[in-house]
Design an enzyme around this catalytic site. Sequence first.
Site, PDB file in Angstrom:
ATOM      1  N   ASP A  83       0.868  -1.192   0.000  1.00 11.06           N
ATOM      2  CA  ASP A  83       0.000   0.000   0.000  1.00 11.06           C
ATOM      3  C   ASP A  83       0.897   1.232   0.000  1.00 11.06           C
ATOM      4  O   ASP A  83       2.114   1.125   0.169  1.00 11.06           O
ATOM      5  CB  ASP A  83      -0.916  -0.027   1.232  1.00 11.06           C
ATOM      6  N   CYS A 143     -11.655   2.781   0.730  1.00 15.11           N
ATOM      7  CA  CYS A 143     -10.208   2.980   0.834  1.00 15.11           C
ATOM      8  C   CYS A 143      -9.760   2.072   1.965  1.00 15.11           C
ATOM      9  O   CYS A 143     -10.440   1.995   2.997  1.00 15.11           O
ATOM     10  CB  CYS A 143      -9.900   4.442   1.159  1.00 15.11           C
ATOM     11  N   CYS A 153      -4.547  -1.331  -2.003  1.00 15.65           N
ATOM     12  CA  CYS A 153      -4.775   0.097  -2.239  1.00 15.65           C
ATOM     13  C   CYS A 153      -5.710   0.214  -3.429  1.00 15.65           C
ATOM     14  O   CYS A 153      -5.406  -0.307  -4.508  1.00 15.65           O
ATOM     15  CB  CYS A 153      -3.434   0.779  -2.532  1.00 15.65           C
ATOM     16  N   ASN A 154      -6.847   0.864  -3.234  1.00 19.53           N
ATOM     17  CA  ASN A 154      -7.829   0.992  -4.312  1.00 19.53           C
ATOM     18  C   ASN A 154      -7.261   1.760  -5.498  1.00 19.53           C
ATOM     19  O   ASN A 154      -7.437   1.362  -6.647  1.00 19.53           O
ATOM     20  CB  ASN A 154      -9.088   1.698  -3.791  1.00 19.53           C
TER      21      ASN A 154
END
EC number: 5.1.1.3
Length: 263
Positions: A13, A185, A77-78
């Site tokens: 991330d 998120c 992580c989007n």
Amino acid sequence: MESSNQPNVLIFDSGVGGLSVFQEINKRLPEVNYYYLFDNQAYPYGELSQETLLARVEALVVKMTQQFAIDLVVIACNTASTIVLPTLRAKLPIPVVGVVPAIKPASLLANRAVGLIATPATVTRQYTHDLIRDFAHEKEVELLGSTRLVDIAEEKLRGRQVDQQELAMILKPMKHKVDVAVLGCTHFPLLKEEIQQVLGDEIILVDSGEAIARRVQSLLHQLSPQSTKTPWRIFSTAQPWDEAALNGSLKTMGFNAIELYPL
């Protein structure tokens, strides 16, 4: 189980948000060897160009998978998931799991409207609007993009008190408008309790963590890992702020102290 080989899983991330995904995976797979890498040198990812983001993630993840004989990668992580997955899957001979906002399950639960709480980058990305079109077109969808919520989650993991009044101001556009809210998120499940308090118990909060954990479990069952049990390690691309406090939180999760892993 200690004597048998264990898979090495890398969770990646831009910050500590991916630890919410780690916690869900770890509930199901406590015997796995975990490696966590956060690219705090380039945090927040939502402000990077797609080209820069892709180049950074590819370089870091490929390097680490080779160095530590990683069996499976989770891009927790989007923002990164919407950009890097095709490239990483083409480059790496191992499974790569990404995260997407849990819009589909949320729309199945919602009677009135779905709320998506995410970063401004995720809220504006075409990928997100495609998900809404495909899975929530029959529901009203409220979008809320906030970078400050990400920072609040980072602060909480360093022992800072969450200001409920500030949180209420940020979430005000969502209050009384939706019956299901997506935490879009990976930082936001770290604030689940506080967000629930602000929005009220009648609002159902949904995130992708459990679905990712199930996917990882399913994929690992198909692998033949070669590694023995090792301590869990966490790496950052730059010196984290308030590192001592952050290490305190990480220790309770089972990680060794943060190690520097520059690009």
